[in-house]
Scaffold this motif. Structure first.
Motif, PDB file in Angstrom:
ATOM      1  N   ILE A 208      12.141  13.779  46.047  1.00 55.04           N
ATOM      2  CA  ILE A 208      13.272  14.677  45.819  1.00 55.04           C
ATOM      3  C   ILE A 208      12.836  15.805  44.888  1.00 55.04           C
ATOM      4  O   ILE A 208      12.277  15.558  43.818  1.00 55.04           O
ATOM      5  N   ILE A 209      13.073  17.021  45.333  1.00 54.26           N
ATOM      6  CA  ILE A 209      12.730  18.166  44.499  1.00 54.26           C
ATOM      7  C   ILE A 209      14.039  18.889  44.173  1.00 54.26           C
ATOM      8  O   ILE A 209      14.737  19.359  45.070  1.00 54.26           O
ATOM      9  N   VAL A 210      14.369  18.913  42.884  1.00 55.80           N
ATOM     10  CA  VAL A 210      15.660  19.490  42.495  1.00 55.80           C
ATOM     11  C   VAL A 210      15.662  20.988  42.776  1.00 55.80           C
ATOM     12  O   VAL A 210      14.745  21.717  42.395  1.00 55.80           O
ATOM     13  N   LYS A 268      12.233  28.204  41.948  1.00 55.87           N
ATOM     14  CA  LYS A 268      13.154  27.273  42.594  1.00 55.87           C
ATOM     15  C   LYS A 268      13.141  27.454  44.115  1.00 55.87           C
ATOM     16  O   LYS A 268      13.279  26.496  44.866  1.00 55.87           O
ATOM     17  N   VAL A 269      12.967  28.690  44.561  1.00 55.41           N
ATOM     18  CA  VAL A 269      12.839  28.908  46.011  1.00 55.41           C
ATOM     19  C   VAL A 269      11.566  28.200  46.496  1.00 55.41           C
ATOM     20  O   VAL A 269      11.570  27.546  47.542  1.00 55.41           O
ATOM     21  N   CYS A 270      10.493  28.317  45.724  1.00 59.47           N
ATOM     22  CA  CYS A 270       9.258  27.594  46.074  1.00 59.47           C
ATOM     23  C   CYS A 270       9.535  26.090  46.153  1.00 59.47           C
ATOM     24  O   CYS A 270       9.048  25.413  47.050  1.00 59.47           O
ATOM     25  N   ASN A 271      10.322  25.557  45.211  1.00 57.26           N
ATOM     26  CA  ASN A 271      10.674  24.127  45.235  1.00 57.26           C
ATOM     27  C   ASN A 271      11.352  23.759  46.552  1.00 57.26           C
ATOM     28  O   ASN A 271      11.024  22.761  47.186  1.00 57.26           O
ATOM     29  N   MET A 272      12.299  24.590  46.949  1.00 61.90           N
ATOM     30  CA  MET A 272      13.085  24.259  48.150  1.00 61.90           C
ATOM     31  C   MET A 272      12.252  24.421  49.420  1.00 61.90           C
ATOM     32  O   MET A 272      12.372  23.644  50.361  1.00 61.90           O
ATOM     33  N   ALA A 291      13.935  15.528  50.244  1.00 60.85           N
ATOM     34  CA  ALA A 291      15.245  16.164  50.089  1.00 60.85           C
ATOM     35  C   ALA A 291      15.293  17.016  48.830  1.00 60.85           C
ATOM     36  O   ALA A 291      14.507  16.836  47.899  1.00 60.85           O
ATOM     37  N   SER A 292      16.228  17.964  48.860  1.00 61.45           N
ATOM     38  CA  SER A 292      16.485  18.781  47.680  1.00 61.45           C
ATOM     39  C   SER A 292      17.994  18.735  47.435  1.00 61.45           C
ATOM     40  O   SER A 292      18.742  18.183  48.251  1.00 61.45           O
ATOM     41  N   LEU A 293      18.420  19.298  46.332  1.00 60.50           N
ATOM     42  CA  LEU A 293      19.854  19.288  46.058  1.00 60.50           C
ATOM     43  C   LEU A 293      20.232  20.385  45.078  1.00 60.50           C
ATOM     44  O   LEU A 293      19.387  20.869  44.312  1.00 60.50           O
ATOM     45  N   TYR A 294      21.487  20.744  45.155  1.00 59.34           N
ATOM     46  CA  TYR A 294      22.093  21.568  44.105  1.00 59.34           C
ATOM     47  C   TYR A 294      23.140  20.677  43.459  1.00 59.34           C
ATOM     48  O   TYR A 294      24.139  20.334  44.081  1.00 59.34           O
ATOM     49  N   PRO A 295      22.887  20.235  42.210  1.00 59.74           N
ATOM     50  CA  PRO A 295      23.779  19.234  41.609  1.00 59.74           C
ATOM     51  C   PRO A 295      25.102  19.798  41.095  1.00 59.74           C
ATOM     52  O   PRO A 295      25.966  19.032  40.673  1.00 59.74           O
ATOM     53  N   SER A 353      24.594  19.006  48.642  1.00 55.31           N
ATOM     54  CA  SER A 353      25.528  19.587  47.678  1.00 55.31           C
ATOM     55  C   SER A 353      26.754  18.690  47.649  1.00 55.31           C
ATOM     56  O   SER A 353      26.873  17.789  48.486  1.00 55.31           O
ATOM     57  N   TRP A 354      27.654  18.967  46.732  1.00 58.04           N
ATOM     58  CA  TRP A 354      28.865  18.149  46.604  1.00 58.04           C
ATOM     59  C   TRP A 354      30.083  19.049  46.618  1.00 58.04           C
ATOM     60  O   TRP A 354      30.053  20.153  46.041  1.00 58.04           O
TER      61      TRP A 354
END
Ligand code: NDP
Ligand code: PMR
Length: 389
Positions: A208-210, A268-272, A291-295, A353-354
């Motif tokens: 998981i990459i935030v 962060k774009v690189c992360n995603m 997976a990635s996420l926006y918390p 996302s939530w």
């Protein structure tokens, strides 16, 4: 065993702050740089190298009355000393089903943080990791491998954001600090640990990459921090179309100049993009979920520690009462813990996302953060930058 490791660790541990050190290595003449605008190639990092940390906690699979049961999962969380990482570690520790490797650059801070949220000693081990040093990343991986623990889930969570920096600062290897720490450090870490995850027999293995709001597909989120040129001229609120040029600026435009908010957003774009490239290259072959996420907007965390006091004062109420995008650290931690362990969140290659009722859904990434060609390019260039090819 973890208890034993945690007790052993302090004596074996040497506290160092390469991030801080490298951050002071400013060079006002470095606004234009080659290959990557985030690289300052002529740095020698030897003075900043990390000392090996001897952490060899032994691992025994869980058994109950001689019968083998589903063992505790092992999850590595980077940046677990505060904010989202700490809240996630706490949420997972409370279930008793996870052993958390808190991969952090400041041992004492992390130990204090773990205690302050009531984590039981047997549920965590602190291991030194400074993402702003590739040598430290390699040492962390060696130490982890030596521990004999399996690796079931890796959470790349740590990040730095330097919204008020006038000049770029650099990692031990000479990369711009935000991209170097948030992206390149994690890129090397996850590449070096991929084989361990492949070997794990855990039912659901995950990397998981935030992510960040900066990669979300939605026009109303396009406002970002003010950016200034090196000359100090205000550029006002940056908008997505300019940010969409990030790859060009990152890899080709020699006249690129440091823009502090953009450096974070690019990282962060690189992360995603990295998460998606991992999915394309390895999901089918390995079964690992990427997976990635926006918390949510966790406006109270240390991410904004370098912002001006007025921002830190007004940002939480602004997000709470005006944008309504605010989430508490505790709630955000539960969200990330879900992505780590919820049996229903096994979809790979997605960005969670939530909604307002705190129900998870697969969100759309912006055009920029879902560009497969850019992802491939970032992957290949990052491989060269971290010495994997
Ligand atoms: P925090 O500042 O509280 O946490 C960041 C963590 O990263 C800290 O534990 C910090 O360690 C660690 N870290 C920084 N540099 C290094 C390094 N060189 N080596 C190892 N660890 C390092 O911020 P958040 O909890 O908010 O951030 C966590 C993640 O959430 C980040 O990826 C961020 O981009 C993301 N995020 C945050 C949002 C928010 O609103 N806060 C919104 C969207 C995403 P130390 O304690 O030693 O400084
Ligand atoms: Mg942003 C409309 C909703 C919304 C949400 C959910 C966020 C989250 N922000 C929103 C809107 C706005 N912000 C608006 C209208 C403004 C102009 C007043 C604004 C400003 C702003 C600044 C100056 N916002 C910021 C900053 C930062 O410095 C933060 C940033 O970009 O860090 C890189 C930020 C953020 N706003 C968010 C979130 C979650 C952030 C943290 C960045 C991240 O997701 O990684």
């Amino acid at each position: 065993m973890a208890l034993q490791a945690a007790t052993l660790l302090p004596s074996a541990f040497s506290i160092h702050k390469e991030g801080k050190l490298s951050a002071s290595l400013k060079d006002s003449g470095l606004f234009g740089v080659s290959l990557s605008d985030y690289v300052k190639a002529d740095f020698t990092s030897s003075a900043l190298q990390t000392k090996a940390v001897a952490t060899t906690p032994a691992f025994t699979p869980a058994t109950v009355q001689g019968k083998k049961t589903l063992r505790q999962g092992t999850v590595i969380i980077t940046g677990a000393s505060s904010g989202l990482g700490l809240a996630t570690a706490k949420a997972l520790a409370e279930t008793g089903k996870w052993h958390i490797i808190m991969a952090c650059r400041d041992f004492l801070k992390t130990e204090k943080a773990a205690k302050s949220v009531g984590m039981a000693k047997e549920n965590y081990t602190i291991m030194h990791l400074d993402l702003a040093s590739l040598e430290s990343v390699r040492q962390f991986v060696d130490n982890f491998k030596r521990s004999g623990r399996p690796l079931d889930v890796l959470v790349c969570n740590a990040a730095v954001y330097q919204p008020t920096a006038k000049e770029p600062s650099f990692t031990a290897d000479g990369f711009e600090l935000s991209v170097g720490t948030n992206h390149l450090g994690h890129f090397l870490l996850s590449r070096l640990l991929l084989d361990d995850m492949k070997e794990s027999d855990f039912p659901s293995k995950r990397l998981i990459i935030v992510g960040s709001i900066t990669g979300m597909k939605n026009k109303k989120y396009e406002y970002v921090g003010r950016e200034r040129t090196a000359k100090g001229q205000s550029r006002g609120l940056a908008r997505a179309p300019r940010r969409a040029e990030w790859a060009k600026q990152l890899f080709h435009d020699r006249r690129w100049r440091f823009r502090r908010a953009k450096a974070y957003k690019d990282s962060k774009v690189c992360n995603m993009l990295t998460m998606q490239e991992f999915h394309r290259r390895y999901h089918e072959e390995t079964g690992i979920t990427f997976a990635s996420l926006y918390p949510g907007c966790i406006a109270t965390t240390g991410l904004f520690r370098e912002h001006i006091p007025l921002f830190r004062l007004l940002f939480p109420p602004f997000q709470k009462f005006i944008t309504k995008g605010f989430v508490s650290e505790e709630e955000a931690g539960k969200r990330l813990a879900q992505v780590v362990s919820d049996p229903s969140l096994t979809k790979s290659g997605v960005y969670w996302s939530w909604n307002k009722d705190s129900a998870s859904f697969v969100n759309q990434l912006s055009e920029e953060a879902s560009d497969a060609e850019k992802a491939r390019k970032v992957w290949e260039i990052s491989e060269k930058l971290v010495g994997l090819r």
